[in-house]
Design an enzyme around this catalytic site. Sequence first.
Site, short mmCIF file in Angstrom:
data_model
loop_
_atom_site.label_atom_id
_atom_site.label_comp_id
_atom_site.label_asym_id
_atom_site.label_seq_id
_atom_site.Cartn_x
_atom_site.Cartn_y
_atom_site.Cartn_z
N CYS A 61 0.82 -1.21 0.00
CA CYS A 61 0.00 0.00 0.00
C CYS A 61 0.85 1.26 0.00
O CYS A 61 0.93 1.99 0.99
CB CYS A 61 -0.95 -0.04 1.18
N TYR A 85 21.58 -6.08 -3.86
CA TYR A 85 20.77 -5.03 -3.22
C TYR A 85 19.27 -5.26 -3.40
O TYR A 85 18.50 -4.31 -3.57
CB TYR A 85 21.19 -3.63 -3.73
C1 LIG Z 1 28.80 -0.82 -0.85
C2 LIG Z 1 30.29 -0.80 -0.76
C3 LIG Z 1 31.07 -1.50 -1.68
C4 LIG Z 1 30.47 -2.26 -2.84
O1 LIG Z 1 29.90 -1.43 -3.78
P1 LIG Z 1 29.33 -2.06 -5.15
O2 LIG Z 1 28.83 -0.89 -5.89
O3 LIG Z 1 28.27 -3.00 -4.77
O4 LIG Z 1 30.49 -2.73 -5.82
C5 LIG Z 1 32.43 -1.51 -1.51
N1 LIG Z 1 33.01 -0.85 -0.49
C6 LIG Z 1 32.30 -0.14 0.41
C7 LIG Z 1 32.99 0.56 1.50
C8 LIG Z 1 30.93 -0.10 0.30
O5 LIG Z 1 30.22 0.60 1.19
#
Ligand SMILES: *Cc1c(COP(=O)(O)O)cnc(C)c1O
Length: 439
Positions: free
Chosen positions: A353, A381
């Site tokens: 909703c 994600y």
């Molecule tokens: C989220 C993150 C990643 C990975 O990022 P991607 O875009 O999924 O490759 C790597 N290092 C840090 C510190 C992050 O917060």
Amino acid sequence: MTSTPLPGAPFLAYRDSQLFIEDMGLQDLANTHGTPLFVYSKAAMLHALAAYQRAFVGRDAKVHYAMKANSSLGVLQVFAQAGCGFDIVSAGELERVLAAGGQAADVIFSGVGKTRAEMRMALQAGIACFNVESEAELDVLNQVAVSLGKVAPVSIRVNPNVDPKTHPYISTGLKGNKFGIAHERTLQAYQHAAQLPGLKVVGIDCHIGSQITTSEPYLDALDKVLDLVEQIEKAGIRIHHLDFGGGLGINYNNDTPPAADSLWSALLARLDARGFGQRRLMIEPGRSLVGNAGVCLSEVQYLKPGEQKNFCIIDAAMNDLPRPAMYEAFHQIVPLVHTDKPAQLYDVVGPVCESGDWIGRDRLLNIQAGEKLAVLSAGAYCMSMASNYNTRGRAAELLVDGNQAHVIRQRETMADQLRGEVLPFPQTRHASNTPNTKV
Ligand SMILES: *Cc1c(COP(=O)(O)O)cnc(C)c1O
């Protein structure tokens, strides 16, 4: 039989009219396990990892999978067994690494808000490195390490102030972002760290954002980080490893990110040219290792024609697939069984909703109620961000390996959801509509 692979998803193909992942028909999997259902290809994960590994042949380099992209144990086990380390952002993620058979010594710990309790746990487990994100954190980590009689290996995350040209919510290396220490203050921060008894400087790191689709921001960040390393080493502090984070994009919708191996051959050439080619290297890819290895299967519940829009209402929603609602992200949506009947334009939406609960807008689909769809590029994600909003149980997950499908997470039950909740008052026999008087 004709086999038609889908763009960007090498282990997904129509065999005649049926969509397969590796050697498993997705319609069969959906019928057996129900929907919504996440299905991941092990071969696709290893294929994505292999591109990085090819680039690093002959180098002292380690891939630390940024597990927040997908932290399911079955996924972690694949990467642990393939020799990856892990980049974590909480003590809970460390527990997951250990539960999946990974080693604490292969873990690096990022994040702006590490608590003392998380630092203690990581120090006791013996992780490889803390990626420290502020000067205040250096002091707290030092205190915690001293109190345990330990020395914490540290890298400082620098904010190189480069624009990764991605969605503002997933850019992290700009001055206005909360991440890292401004590059103007980096030398000072290293000098401070070097004189704290509970810390040992081991490296430097940066991570400029996510879903990056060009090489330039990486090359810019690399140059800025190497400038800093030169300054810091001139001041007598040795930087043992260079960690360039993650962030490489994937193909969601005609996106054309560089391949991991070609990006890294350009970056390694720059490292070689500046004399850093033999330094220990680390990277932290997340999305690019799992994003296109997974799909989310969903059943069409209702078709709802309207004056302005036709809606295709499916049984997956923003609690399963949060990226469209959070970032207006695009996921391709395709039927599990392809037919040649005429298609119609739909907004594909979930049952939650909220008007933000859409999965795809203005999609041409040839579909009927009761038929099933795959939402593509759902390996990263999605499940790791899934919630119970609207008291929806989280989906089941399968890992496909050739012609085998392993259940790596059972569908969440109502009992799972209610566990831990407590009614604050004694139950009355007629709770509703009874006046609040004693008899
Ligand atoms: C989220 C993150 C990643 C990975 O990022 P991607 O875009 O999924 O490759 C790597 N290092 C840090 C510190 C992050 O917060």
